[in-house]
Design a protein around this motif. Structure first.
Motif, PDB file in Angstrom:
ATOM      1  N   THR A   1     -98.746 -52.338  71.152  1.00 42.15           N
ATOM      2  CA  THR A   1    -100.163 -52.056  71.144  1.00 42.15           C
ATOM      3  C   THR A   1    -100.574 -53.163  69.921  1.00 42.15           C
TER       4      THR A   1
ATOM      5  N   ASN B   1    -103.419 -43.544  80.037  1.00 38.65           N
ATOM      6  CA  ASN B   1    -103.813 -44.094  81.453  1.00 38.65           C
ATOM      7  C   ASN B   1    -103.462 -45.700  81.454  1.00 38.65           C
ATOM      8  N   GLY B   2    -103.238 -46.233  82.758  1.00 36.41           N
ATOM      9  CA  GLY B   2    -102.772 -47.387  82.873  1.00 36.41           C
ATOM     10  C   GLY B   2    -101.229 -47.475  83.346  1.00 36.41           C
ATOM     11  N   ASN B   3    -100.813 -48.931  83.318  1.00 39.80           N
ATOM     12  CA  ASN B   3     -99.408 -48.974  83.799  1.00 39.80           C
ATOM     13  C   ASN B   3     -98.770 -50.366  82.765  1.00 39.80           C
TER      14      ASN B   3
ATOM     15  N   GLU C   1     -97.652 -53.124  83.419  1.00 43.07           N
ATOM     16  CA  GLU C   1     -98.269 -54.564  84.027  1.00 43.07           C
ATOM     17  C   GLU C   1     -99.591 -54.636  83.320  1.00 43.07           C
ATOM     18  N   ASP C   2    -100.631 -53.798  83.702  1.00 40.18           N
ATOM     19  CA  ASP C   2    -101.953 -53.936  83.200  1.00 40.18           C
ATOM     20  C   ASP C   2    -102.320 -53.332  81.667  1.00 40.18           C
ATOM     21  N   GLY C   3    -101.382 -52.910  81.240  1.00 40.96           N
ATOM     22  CA  GLY C   3    -101.333 -52.101  79.765  1.00 40.96           C
ATOM     23  C   GLY C   3    -101.714 -50.667  79.801  1.00 40.96           C
ATOM     24  N   TYR C   4    -101.835 -50.069  78.715  1.00 41.13           N
ATOM     25  CA  TYR C   4    -102.352 -48.488  78.740  1.00 41.13           C
ATOM     26  C   TYR C   4    -103.300 -48.524  77.635  1.00 41.13           C
ATOM     27  N   SER C   5    -104.262 -47.237  77.888  1.00 40.97           N
ATOM     28  CA  SER C   5    -105.117 -46.751  77.023  1.00 40.97           C
ATOM     29  C   SER C   5    -105.074 -45.224  76.889  1.00 40.97           C
TER      30      SER C   5
END
Length: 76
Positions: free
Chosen positions: A42, A61-63, A65-69
């Motif tokens: 991050t 949340n997220g994954n 590939e798209d990133g987490y938040s």
């Protein structure tokens, strides 16, 4: 970590700590090792102010590939 570099004779160093948590995603963490040995995934951390909080639910949340938040789902 907090520090004050210069404290004169008879002076006091006063620190006021704010109750906050910082959430982030990391990999390659080894139990009992310092976190600075981990690879942080991050650029910034999610900051949660704990002033007056007795209970909180945080979701990741997220994954990959798209990133987490992180998101505060509820807080009392």
């Amino acid at each position: 970590m907090m520090e004050k570099r210069i404290v004169g004779f008879g002076q006091k160093a006063t620190f006021i700590l704010k109750p906050k948590l910082y959430w982030g995603v990391a990999s390659e963490i080894e139990e009992s090792q310092l976190l600075n040995s981990a690879v942080l995934n991050t650029d910034s951390f999610f900051e949660q102010d704990l002033e007056g909080v007795t209970k909180a639910t945080i979701s990741l949340n997220g994954n990959a590939e798209d990133g987490y938040s992180f998101k505060i789902e509820s807080q009392q």
